[in-house]
Write an enzyme that holds these catalytic residues in place. Structure first.
Site, mmCIF file in Angstrom:
data_model
loop_
_atom_site.group_PDB
_atom_site.id
_atom_site.type_symbol
_atom_site.label_atom_id
_atom_site.label_comp_id
_atom_site.label_asym_id
_atom_site.label_seq_id
_atom_site.Cartn_x
_atom_site.Cartn_y
_atom_site.Cartn_z
ATOM 1 N N HIS A 231 -60.098 -28.623 -42.598
ATOM 2 C CA HIS A 231 -58.777 -28.607 -42.474
ATOM 3 C C HIS A 231 -58.353 -27.887 -43.924
ATOM 4 C CE1 HIS A 231 -58.532 -30.277 -38.521
ATOM 5 N NE2 HIS A 231 -59.072 -31.376 -39.030
ATOM 6 N N ASP B 177 -62.816 -28.026 -33.348
ATOM 7 C CA ASP B 177 -62.232 -29.403 -33.479
ATOM 8 C C ASP B 177 -61.976 -30.453 -32.062
ATOM 9 O OD1 ASP B 177 -61.168 -31.650 -34.788
ATOM 10 O OD2 ASP B 177 -59.686 -30.860 -35.783
#
Ligand SMILES: [Zn+2]
Length: 468
Positions: A282, A333
């Site tokens: 991230h 993800d």
């Protein structure tokens, strides 16, 4: 171009690509590629196809890497958007799913999810795996049964796996213990206990050439500061990839500053967790000092734009990070979608929205993130490029679909026009895993996956504790 000695233990094969990306910004045509032992032994552009060659039409690019996956989150797709869906809707459903999986159902789910990845041109996946134990945290007879279910699922799908075995010990930055319920299944009790379990998994899988066991720190929320060094040491002792969720949401950064007096990146720096084998997943909310630390230590980052937008996380500083010394990889993800072309173009398109200006990154840099950088971030340092000596991973993109018709054989077509459904053929380590949009060994991947998710989510019940 040069040639390597073929490996006599494998049958060789010859592939002929209508168009292929061999690096840089250009596309080569009529490219013949020889493969032996799963590796590329020679490459010759402008060559007529020999009769024995297997033809790959369209544009051939290297195998893509999905550098950040939680396979079981795929079961939430479509469901977590009902009633609009807040972050908490998503998290409640995620925990309910975690509560229902056992090694058998996890293998079936992973097989379907990884088959979806294979069909999308993904040749290696980094599975950030923390669902380790049975209900109430009681280990299975084999404490790595859940990890091995993922290994078997990836092998069924023909995709290489980097199993990022994740240390997850606490429920908050202040070190609060894991909550009662599904979170109990994530924990090993300490960094040392995590390292012992993960080392035994590594030894059990040491003969596998299609699996790398790597390490992960869940986050500065999920692992108290004093337990992180055990994970770092284990990864250093095996030169294994080390991944960590970092700075995904501003609340996490604020809590870290309140408890530790520093940002998550600075905390990871201080415990020795940054470096070229590390990937900060991230990396959305970074300070200038964080960016300098990541650059100085050549730490990689993994953006997951489709998940970050699904969860409303924010937009990370891609321009600075793509200029940094570390790798820049991409992951799907939570699997709101599985499409690495979409992840790659989102890096550019998000940046356009943020700065109200076009043309920030080249298509080759974005596709390099989805291929070379991603493979390297997962420890497959001999994959992600079509060049002699590399693993023979090829992805053929249809240039004549309704989406790509008329676009031409360019990298911009792949990055800005194609979707995962335009992938027709996928070769992984020299094996033809997807041919003409069909998986070579799983007849009905969509049917299997639908059945598996429905059994889990619509009629399933929480798992019982494994017997002592
Ligand atoms: Zn994640």
């Amino acid at each position: 171009m040069g040639a390597l000695m073929p490996d006599p233990t494998h049958t060789g094969s010859t592939w002929w690509c209508e168009h292929a990306w061999l690096g840089d910004d250009t596309i080569s045509s009529s490219v013949m590629i020889s493969v032996a032992g799963g590796r590329i032994t020679s490459i010759a552009p402008n060559t007529h196809p020999p009769r024995s060659a297997r033809v790959l039409k369209g544009l051939v690019v290297p195998g893509m890497a999905n550098a950040h996956s939680h396979a079981f989150h795929r079961a939430l797709r479509g469901r977590t958007q009902r009633d609009r869906g807040t972050f908490w809707t998503w998290r409640d459903l995620m925990y309910r799913t975690a509560d229902r999986l056992d090694p058998d159902s996890y293998r079936l789910l992973a097989r379907g999810v990884y088959a979806e990845m294979a069909l999308a041109g993904i040749t290696a996946v980094g599975e950030f795996h923390y669902l380790h134990h049975g209900p109430n945290g009681r280990p299975y007879a084999d404490p790595n049964a859940m990890g091995k279910a993922l290994v078997d699922g990836a092998a069924d799908a023909g995709v290489r796996l980097t199993l990022l075995d994740t240390c997850y010990l606490s429920s908050g930055v202040d070190g609060a213990p894991l909550a009662p319920g599904p979170q109990q299944r994530f924990g090993d009790g300490s960094g040392d206990a995590w390292a012992g379990r993960t080392e035994s998994l590594r030894q059990d899988l040491s003969e596998r050439t299609d699996v790398i066991v790597g390490a992960a720190v869940h986050s500065v929320r999920g692992v108290p500061r004093e337990h992180i060094p055990a994970v770092v040491e284990w990864s250093n002792s095996h030169a294994a990839p080390l991944h960590v969720h970092s700075s995904e949401q501003t609340a996490e950064v604020d809590q870290c500053i309140a408890v530790h007096g520093c940002t998550p990146t600075a905390l990871l720096r201080d415990v020795g967790a940054l470096g070229p084998r590390t990937t900060a997943v991230h990396a959305t909310h970074l300070t200038d000092a964080d960016l300098a630390d990541l650059d100085r230590t050549a730490t990689g980052v993994c953006f997951c734009p489709t998940t970050e937008r699904d969860l409303g996380d924010g937009i990370g500083p891609a321009p600075q990070l793509l200029d940094s010394a570390g790798l820049f990889s991409l992951g799907s993800d939570s699997h709101a979608v599985i499409d690495l072309f979409e992840e790659a173009r989102a890096v550019e398109l998000d940046e356009r929205l943020a700065r109200r200006e076009r043309g920030v990154f080249t298509a080759s840099r974005l596709l390099g993130a989805a291929t070379t950088d991603g493979q390297h971030a997962l420890g497959w340092t001999d994959a992600g490029r079509i060049s002699v000596g590399e693993r023979a991973d090829f992805v053929a993109v249809d240039l004549g679909s309704i989406r790509t018709a008329g676009c031409g054989p360019t990298l911009e077509t792949a990055v800005f026009a194609a979707t995962a459904t335009d992938v027709t053929d996928v070769v992984i380590d020299g094996r033809h895993i997807v041919a003409d949009r069909r998986h070579h060994s799983i007849d009905d991947p969509a049917g299997e996956l639908g059945q598996c998710i429905s059994a889990l989510m619509d009629t399933g019940a929480p798992q019982k504790e494994p017997a002592r």
